[in-house]
Design a protein around this motif. Structure first.
Motif, PDB file in Angstrom:
ATOM      1  N   MET A 572     -45.630  39.132 -53.088  1.00 51.84           N
ATOM      2  CA  MET A 572     -46.120  38.607 -51.817  1.00 51.84           C
ATOM      3  C   MET A 572     -47.130  39.566 -51.191  1.00 51.84           C
ATOM      4  N   PHE A 655     -41.511  33.320 -51.757  1.00 55.25           N
ATOM      5  CA  PHE A 655     -42.448  33.812 -50.741  1.00 55.25           C
ATOM      6  C   PHE A 655     -43.825  34.132 -51.333  1.00 55.25           C
ATOM      7  N   SER A 704     -48.552  31.843 -57.855  1.00 54.83           N
ATOM      8  CA  SER A 704     -47.160  31.868 -57.398  1.00 54.83           C
ATOM      9  C   SER A 704     -46.269  32.471 -58.469  1.00 54.83           C
ATOM     10  N   SER A 786     -43.713  29.155 -47.006  1.00 55.41           N
ATOM     11  CA  SER A 786     -43.969  29.035 -48.444  1.00 55.41           C
ATOM     12  C   SER A 786     -43.957  27.570 -48.882  1.00 55.41           C
TER      13      SER A 786
END
Length: 889
Positions: A572, A655, A704, A786
């Motif tokens: 993140m 996240f 991601s 998210s």
């Protein structure tokens, strides 16, 4: 024709004047702590026993070294001059000058304030503020609270003030304190005391003004003075003379008694040593409570003074007292007609400001929740003073510090010098800054005061805060502990919020904080990924007792833990830094190269956490069979195993998600070339870069940790009401472990994690911070954000079952809104008129003098939403203001 520029409210004008430093509207505010005793910075003991070294019992008699405390108080931003309210009901053993609570060692679930008080209103410049304290008419049960909680164990509920019976038959006073600024240096004060009981009741009301003791620690330091000035026809006057501020006056209406003493330690009471001066810190206490006439100075001069009102209040009636702390020479009428016009004007200013910033489309109940949440956040600003080098070395006028202090707590933070107004998590239970708490505070604070939010974030990365090695200080109990790296996330969010509110982006500020965060990022990589595997050990990471072991200490098994949450937080962090770098690159192409670095680092981290290799160091934190992320334990004999606890550490990988918009990437040809080369030449990393074509032929990309196949599998657990999904948000630990505790047998010892929806049953971290079942706002907020990001990329094409097993398919945007509403529901009245946050306390649910006053707790019961932990932690629980703004009720 362009639309006219929206009219600035009076409070917005004040904020602009404060920003430009043309008028110092924030010089005075609620910057007084609510507990200075029992803190690390006041602890000079040999072994760091802060709770025992400076107790509540000593606090009325002993001068503080680093700050002051009081009830509903204010001070200047350097805390030279302090004002707060003291009370006495004629029965208590001591004057009520400060809030009482149990220390971490006294409470059966850690430290805990045992009083009822509420922050009801405040503007960002503190031009209007309102505070409520509920004071029993019976003797305050100090000993009863301590003794009963000592008897109770970890499996018992805390024994609260309401349980003692002192509020029975409504035998208490509601004491409201209000402040309104006529100018930035002219403060009107109104104190109103209501007798809620059935009988006449006496009350001693003692507005108190004093100087922080700055003279006892340095030879020849000047001592300011307070003295009685000439009376006015309608007021008594106290004159203040201070080297920095010159003359000030406190006007008090009517003919109250004025009492003077010194803010010096009572050496006789504490140590049996004769006092050099007969007038000491607890002199007013002794005069009022014990009738010791010689305890106050008959010459009516000193460094601490109180205005003494002594009403007898009829049942159901109230009394009001007017005071004024001003830089204007006293004249008759300053407490008259003008006084009565300024208060409603400032209240109207506050109403107009919040109506414009927050909108009025919601119910009155929701508006009340928002307003009190912001009040709590704005009241929780505190003057925080701590010079570690001086603290370690000791003061020349005091005994030398104990041997070994130089190698004790925080000894490697000698550079750290704090003397600022900082947003506190809770001014009683956590009256010190906490790095990751503060990051969350700044998101809702940015809605009402972007400049304060930006200043707070930048403060923690300044040279006199950040360690020379790049670490951000965690909190005063251990500056070297490791909090989740959310500073970059907060900076990016605050930047965007200010841009939306003001229509103007502050790139200069963003660049300054970005450069400092580069140092912090490097510290993380070097210290927490020592083997260079892109898997992070992290350590404590703020989640306290969530795991099988105390992650801030060496493992009892030896070895180390590869942390799903630590690795995900770093993923993140990479994406937050990437987003900032891309924004800065729009005006300076040099940032494009830095953006490439964070893109590649993120992909390496994503690959490492998901990798399906063989061997000790190649085991994935993703469990393909379960469809969930777990921590990996490595012990010295070479054995490794996943610790299959379904907890927040397995949801934190969600996240790490960010979308790269084509217009951003296409505007940076160097960054785009590197990105495409990397994808083309590193095929093993492609699964972490998802692409979709837009109608115009451009390509949107999503980065991601959790890919499109993994996402529904993780969310199946998250949205299962028998696992993570509560009626009131996402639990920190799956309810699955209620019937299936996780048990780990190693070296003849059993280590276990049980589902605990309420208070902690373990003494880890003082036993007052439970991540084994309750609902926490900060991580819920990040989950919501998210899901919104995932929906932005996948759109309505991707749906999941919500709740799991219900047959109802929802988009990720709808799921995010549903979780938001469940969190908001904690504070809002239900169809029966009850608020879940208040639990089973009938008076909070039903009594008209209680039911609309709100406490914003540290965390919430995983099954019924009742508030738990610190009761005034509006800091990150203040995120409810943002959720109400964006998701409604």
């Amino acid at each position: 024709m362009s639309e006219a520029t929206p009219r600035l409210t009076q409070e917005e004008i004040r904020l602009e004047e404060s920003k430009k430093r043309t008028v110092h509207w924030k010089r005075w505010g609620p910057y007084l702590s609510e507990r200075q005793w029992g803190t690390v910075r006041e602890d000079y003991s040999p072994h760091g026993d802060a709770w025992e070294y400076f107790s509540h019992d000593q606090s009325r008699s002993r001068a503080y070294r680093w700050g002051e405390d009081g009830i509903g108080g204010i001070c200047d931003r350097h805390q030279q001059i302090c004002f707060a309210l003291a009370l006495w009901n004629g029965k208590d053993p001591i004057l009520k000058e400060r809030l009482y609570g149990l220390t971490g060692n006294e409470g059966n679930h850690g430290e805990d304030v045992k009083e009822y008080y509420f922050y009801l209103d405040s503007t960002p410049t503190h031009s209007y503020m309102k505070f409520l304290y509920k004071y029993p008419q019976h003797p305050f049960p100090y000993a009863q609270l301590m003794e009963e909680n000592r008897k109770r164990g970890k499996h018992d509920w805390e024994y609260e003030l309401m349980d003692t019976g002192v509020f029975d038959d409504n035998r208490y006073f509601d004491v409201f304190i209000e402040y309104a600024k006529a100018t930035h240096e002219d403060i009107l004060i109104r104190i109103t005391a209501h007798n809620r009981g059935p009988d006449f009741a006496e009350l001693h009301v003692l507005p108190t003004i004093w100087f922080r003791n700055t003279w006892s620690w340095t030879p020849h330091a000047p001592r300011p003075t307070l003295n009685r000035d000439e009376d006015l026809g309608d007021a008594q006057v106290i004159h203040l003379d201070h080297e920095q501020y010159g003359s000030r006056w406190l006007l008090s209406e009517g003919t109250p008694e004025l009492l003077f003493t010194e803010n010096d330690t009572n050496m006789q009471r504490l140590y049996g040593v004769p006092n050099a001066n007969p007038y000491v810190k607890d002199g007013i206490n002794d005069f009022i409570v014990s009738g010791t006439k010689e305890a106050v100075n008959p010459e009516q001069v000193g460094t601490k003074a109180a205005v003494h009102y002594h009403p007898l209040i009829a049942p159901g009636q109230c009394v009001t007292y007017r005071l004024r702390l001003t830089n204007l020479p006293p004249t008759e009428g300053q407490l008259g007609e003008e006084f009565e016009t300024i208060f409603p004007a400032r209240q109207q200013d506050a109403d107009e400001f919040f109506a414009k910033r927050l909108g009025t489309a919601q119910s009155k109940d929701a508006q009340n929740v928002q307003r009190q949440a912001f009040a709590g956040m704005l009241w929780s600003k505190q003057f925080y003073h701590f010079d570690v080098r001086t603290w370690l070395a000791g003061d020349p006028t005091e005994p030398p510090p104990p041997a070994g202090r130089e190698n004790g707590r925080n000894a490697d933070w000698k550079h750290l010098y704090n003397e600022d107004i900082i947003s506190m998590p809770d001014k009683w239970e956590y009256p010190w800054f906490a790095a990751w708490d503060l990051a969350f505070h700044c998101v809702p604070l940015a809605l009402v005061d972007p400049d304060f939010a930006k200043d707070q974030l930048r403060l923690l990365v300044r040279e006199w805060y950040m360690h020379p090695n790049g670490q951000i200080p965690a909190y005063e109990w251990a500056f070297g502990d490791v909090n989740p790296p959310v500073h970059a996330w907060a900076a990016w969010r605050v930047y965007k919020i200010e841009k939306r509110i003001r229509g103007k982006a502050d790139r200069v500020w963003l660049a300054k904080i970005f450069h400092k965060l580069l140092l912090n990022f490097t510290w993380w990589v070097n210290r927490k990924d020592a083997d260079g595997r892109n898997i992070f050990q992290g350590g404590f990471l703020g989640l306290d007792n969530i795991g099988v072991f105390d992650r801030s200490a060496p493992l009892p098994t030896g070895g180390y833990i590869d942390q799903s949450d630590g690795t995900s937080w770093m993923g993140m962090y990479c994406l937050n830094m990437l987003a900032i770098a891309l924004e800065l690159a729009r005006h300076d192409p040099a940032y494009g190269d830095v953006a490439s670095k964070f893109f590649e680092h993120f992909v390496y981290i994503s690959h490492a956490i998901n990798h399906f290799g063989e061997g000790n160091h190649e085991a994935s934190l993703w469990d393909e069979e379960d469809g969930f992320y777990y921590d990996m334990l490595h012990v010295p004999n070479g054995h490794s195993q996943q610790m299959k606890v379904r907890s927040m550490v397995g949801l934190i990988p969600l996240f790490a998600v960010e979308t790269l918009e084509p217009e951003v990437v296409d505007a940076l040809p160097g960054f785009k070339r590197r990105l495409l080369w990397f994808i083309e030449n590193r095929p093993e990393f492609r699964r972490h870069v998802c692409s979709t074509s837009l109608p115009d032929g451009s390509v949107r990309r999503m980065l991601s940790i959790v890919d499109q196949e993994q996402l529904p599998r993780v969310m199946k657990y998250m949205l299962d009401e028998e696992e993570f999904l509560s009626t009131y948000g996402i639990r920190a630990l799956s309810k699955y472990h209620q019937d299936h505790p996780y048990v780990l047998h190693l070296n003849g010892h059993e280590h276990r994690v049980d589902y605990e929806p309420a208070e902690s049953k373990t003494g880890m971290f003082g036993g007052n911070s439970n991540w084994r079942g309750p609902i926490w706002f900060p991580v819920n907020f990040l989950l919501i954000e998210s899901l919104q990001k995932f929906h932005h990329f996948f759109g309505d094409h991707l749906t999941v079952e919500c709740p799991t097993g219900s047959g109802s398919q929802q988009t990720l945007w709808q799921v995010a809104a549903e979780i938001s509403r469940r969190l908001n529901r904690i504070f809002l009245r239900d169809t029966a008129g009850h608020r879940p946050v208040n639990g089973g306390v009938a008076v909070f649910q039903n009594d008209p003098h209680w039911r609309d006053y709100l406490l914003f707790y540290e965390y919430f019961h995983g099954d019924n939403g009742a508030g738990l932990g610190a009761s005034h932690q509006t800091g990150w629980t203040g995120l409810v203001t943002k959720l109400l703004e964006q998701s409604g009720e």
